[in-house]
Design an enzyme around this catalytic site. Structure first.
Site, mmCIF file in Angstrom:
data_model
loop_
_atom_site.group_PDB
_atom_site.id
_atom_site.type_symbol
_atom_site.label_atom_id
_atom_site.label_comp_id
_atom_site.label_asym_id
_atom_site.label_seq_id
_atom_site.Cartn_x
_atom_site.Cartn_y
_atom_site.Cartn_z
ATOM 1 N N TYR A 96 43.450 -8.063 28.767
ATOM 2 C CA TYR A 96 42.711 -6.878 29.753
ATOM 3 C C TYR A 96 41.568 -5.971 29.173
ATOM 4 C CZ TYR A 96 42.228 -3.289 33.054
ATOM 5 O OH TYR A 96 41.521 -2.451 34.056
ATOM 6 N N ASP A 121 37.958 -6.314 20.831
ATOM 7 C CA ASP A 121 38.543 -4.998 21.687
ATOM 8 C C ASP A 121 39.490 -4.112 21.157
ATOM 9 O OD1 ASP A 121 39.379 -3.270 23.622
ATOM 10 O OD2 ASP A 121 39.183 -4.492 25.196
ATOM 11 N N LYS A 164 39.684 5.896 23.737
ATOM 12 C CA LYS A 164 39.920 7.331 23.955
ATOM 13 C C LYS A 164 40.589 8.047 22.648
ATOM 14 C CE LYS A 164 43.629 6.013 27.140
ATOM 15 N NZ LYS A 164 43.104 4.638 27.227
#
Length: 427
Positions: free
Chosen positions: A142, A237, A265
């Site tokens: 994802y 990623d 984040k």
């Protein structure tokens, strides 16, 4: 749970599904979501005052635990100077310098506002740099909710039973090729069938979004070699693995140098922020230095940059954090395995550093097909049994769990005890 239930009933009339991100709805585990009021160190506290040992850590970034004092202090200091400028700041430059020092493959970096934004931009840059349209992603990985990635997607898309979302055009789907994770032969066949058309291969080097799935020996190196041979860009990623599995992320841990890297984040201390970066020649085509357009009013937000600098500087200056994370991960997973032996169970547990998943299947899990053999109703009962015992897990079988150094040995032992009792209850 009275207050949480009341809030959820009201939320359902105001927010689609009552939540602002699908996995939070608890549909995969039954019951209603817990509404969180506060968090500190290794604990979450809900609106009814119940306290939980925390094993999600905001889906990864809270490596140091919640409300880590130096990060809090950095935010308090920064907030005195206003919340947003929409203009360059010193903190952006310091953050870019720190990231490029910590992640050797990143020679230039652009700040954005989320991991999804980072992956969307990285793909656009890869296409602009190569002049090609297609990308290869892996089933169950994802990369956010960008159109190009909602093809055999992981995480919330699996949990909600819609791995491909309405609204994604057929043309977009045609440009996204998928392969099983850990299958180099499948990747090679896709490259051969689409010669000189593939711009990039993107993957989570350690998957967190179909549960924790590790790359098999030689897989990442094989991808690097295929990319070099065919002039394809390799994108890692590292929204989940960056600065967690090592100071330089999974790419440091496995010794593989991608062309582009996306980050999430953690570089904002858990605040809404992301980044993408990589080789200088590739990043130099990003506007205004080059023709590939990408922008954001809140990119490099001074509050997020201040929090992220405090977080990353601590990680950079304290390598013992990673030693401790390894110890905690090993202690917990060894304890869970011992309990399964005691109970005569043979479920699969995947673990690397401070990431792990207990899969409700006896089959080894190395790809999306393996992950889908899990007993999902059983996992739902297990989740509720753990919640009842004060342990907050991800409300989906298809999510990695993440530990923080705020956990003590005693708390890890509590989780091991809760796990054993929960398994006794649900089996």
């Amino acid at each position: 749970m009275t207050t949480s239930e009341q809030l959820f009933e009201k939320a359902k009339t105001l927010i689609p599904g009552g939540v602002n991100s699908p996995v939070r709805a608890f549909r995969a585990v039954g019951g209603n979501p817990v509404f969180i009021k506060s968090a500190k160190g290794p604990y979450l506290v809900d609106e009814d005052g119940n306290r939980y040992i925390e094993l999600i850590n905001s889906w990864g970034p809270m490596v140091l635990g919640h409300a880590f004092e130096p990060v809090e202090e950095a935010v308090r200091e920064a907030i005195q100077h206003s919340f947003s400028f929409g203009a360059p700041t010193r903190k952006e430059v310091e953050m870019a310098e720190l990231i490029t020092n910590m992640v050797p493959s990143v020679e230039m970096v652009r700040m954005v506002n989320s991991g999804t934004e980072a992956t969307m931009a990285a793909i656009r840059v890869a296409r602009g740099f190569t002049g090609r349209d297609k990308l290869i992603k892996f089933e169950g990985c994802y990369h956010g909710h960008g159109d190009s990635f909602l093809i055999a997607a992981g995480s919330g898309a699996i949990t909600m039973g819609t791995p491909d979302s309405p609204g994604v055009t057929k043309a977009t789907a045609l440009d996204t090729l998928t392969a099983p994770f850990n299958d180099l032969y499948a990747v090679e066949r896709l490259i051969d069938a689409n010669a000189n058309q593939i711009a990039a291969i993107i993957l989570e080097p350690v998957v967190g979004n179909m549960g924790c799935v590790l790359p098999e020996p030689g897989f990442l190196q094989g991808l690097r070699e295929l990319c070099d041979k065919n002039d394809i860009l390799l994108i890692f990623d590292e929204v989940m693995t960056g600065f967690r599995l090592a100071k330089g992320g999974a790419q440091e841990r496995f010794g593989i140098r991608p062309d582009l890297t996306t980050m999430g984040k953690i570089i904002g201390g858990g605040m809404p922020v992301g980044a993408y970066g990589g080789r200088r020649d590739i990043m130099s085509i990003v506007s205004p230095a080059g023709p590939v357009y990408q922008a954001g009013t809140l990119s490099g937000n001074p509050i997020a940059m201040s929090a992220g600098l405090a977080m990353l500087r601590h990680l950079n200056d304290h390598p013992e954090v990673y030693t401790r994370l390894e110890e905690l991960g090993t202690r917990l997973t060894d304890g869970i395995r011992a309990s399964m032996v005691k109970l005569g169970l043979d479920f699969t547990i995947n673990h690397l550093g401070s990431m792990y998943t207990l899969f409700m299947t006896e089959r080894p899990v190395s790809n999306f097909v393996d992950a889908k053999t899990c007993d999902l109703p059983l996992f739902g009962r297990y989740f509720q049994a753990m919640l009842k015992r004060g342990v907050y897990l991800a409300p989906s079988q298809f999510e990695s769990l993440f530990l923080s150094v705020a956990l003590t040995d005693e708390l890890i032992d509590q989780v091991i005890w809760a796990n054993e009792e929960a398994l006794k209850e649900v089996i």
